[in-house]
Design a protein around this motif. Structure first.
Motif, PDB file in Angstrom:
ATOM      1  N   CYS A  52      -0.459 -31.687  45.241  1.00  0.00           N
ATOM      2  CA  CYS A  52       0.368 -32.239  46.305  1.00  0.00           C
ATOM      3  C   CYS A  52      -0.436 -32.266  47.600  1.00  0.00           C
ATOM      4  O   CYS A  52      -1.123 -31.304  47.941  1.00  0.00           O
ATOM      5  N   TYR A  61       3.489 -32.898  39.834  1.00  0.00           N
ATOM      6  CA  TYR A  61       2.813 -33.861  40.697  1.00  0.00           C
ATOM      7  C   TYR A  61       3.234 -35.268  40.326  1.00  0.00           C
ATOM      8  O   TYR A  61       3.221 -35.649  39.163  1.00  0.00           O
ATOM      9  N   MET A  62       3.615 -36.061  41.328  1.00  0.00           N
ATOM     10  CA  MET A  62       3.981 -37.460  41.106  1.00  0.00           C
ATOM     11  C   MET A  62       2.821 -38.317  41.602  1.00  0.00           C
ATOM     12  O   MET A  62       2.580 -38.425  42.806  1.00  0.00           O
ATOM     13  N   ARG A  63       2.102 -38.892  40.673  1.00  0.00           N
ATOM     14  CA  ARG A  63       0.855 -39.593  40.963  1.00  0.00           C
ATOM     15  C   ARG A  63       1.056 -40.782  41.918  1.00  0.00           C
ATOM     16  O   ARG A  63       0.236 -41.026  42.791  1.00  0.00           O
ATOM     17  N   HIS A  64       2.151 -41.487  41.758  1.00  0.00           N
ATOM     18  CA  HIS A  64       2.389 -42.684  42.575  1.00  0.00           C
ATOM     19  C   HIS A  64       2.506 -42.347  44.063  1.00  0.00           C
ATOM     20  O   HIS A  64       2.113 -43.129  44.919  1.00  0.00           O
ATOM     21  N   SER A  68       4.288 -33.375  45.192  1.00  0.00           N
ATOM     22  CA  SER A  68       4.981 -32.647  44.142  1.00  0.00           C
ATOM     23  C   SER A  68       6.443 -33.080  44.149  1.00  0.00           C
ATOM     24  O   SER A  68       6.935 -33.664  45.133  1.00  0.00           O
ATOM     25  N   ARG A  69       7.149 -32.762  43.105  1.00  0.00           N
ATOM     26  CA  ARG A  69       8.545 -33.188  42.980  1.00  0.00           C
ATOM     27  C   ARG A  69       9.406 -32.604  44.103  1.00  0.00           C
ATOM     28  O   ARG A  69      10.329 -33.261  44.584  1.00  0.00           O
ATOM     29  N   PHE A  72       8.635 -34.494  47.322  1.00  0.00           N
ATOM     30  CA  PHE A  72       9.138 -35.854  47.163  1.00  0.00           C
ATOM     31  C   PHE A  72      10.645 -35.897  47.415  1.00  0.00           C
ATOM     32  O   PHE A  72      11.145 -36.753  48.145  1.00  0.00           O
TER      33      PHE A  72
END
Length: 89
Positions: A52, A61-64, A68-69, A72
């Motif tokens: 993150c 982890y949200m790549r887009h 991190s969630r 986000f």
């Protein structure tokens, strides 16, 4: 929050990876694996970990978005991420 030492180690790996990226690609194309072994271990892209950008958290982890969630969700609810709204039906 991740420990500062772990974040610093990750940044060091990113710098080394960027420094040796062209040389690594050329050696791979030439098939010179002996020379590849002599490059620093941390120059390898496999040793990079997605983290993150705000907290350094490695999991969820949200790549887009690069977050991190948890971060986000917080930022989406505050309206800081354009085009993301809470679903309701």
């Amino acid at each position: 929050m991740a420990k500062k030492s772990i974040e610093a180690r990750q940044r060091k790996r990113e710098v080394l990876h960027a420094k040796y990226a062209e040389k690594r690609a050329a050696l791979k194309e030439a098939g010179d694996y002996a020379a590849l072994d002599k490059l620093p271990k941390n120059a390898s892209p496999v040793r990079l970990k997605n983290r993150c950008q705000l907290t350094g958290r490695p999991r969820g982890y949200m790549r887009h978005f690069g977050l991190s969630r948890n971060m986000f969700r917080d930022m989406a609810l505050q309206g800081k991420i354009p085009g993301v709204t809470k679903a309701s039906w």
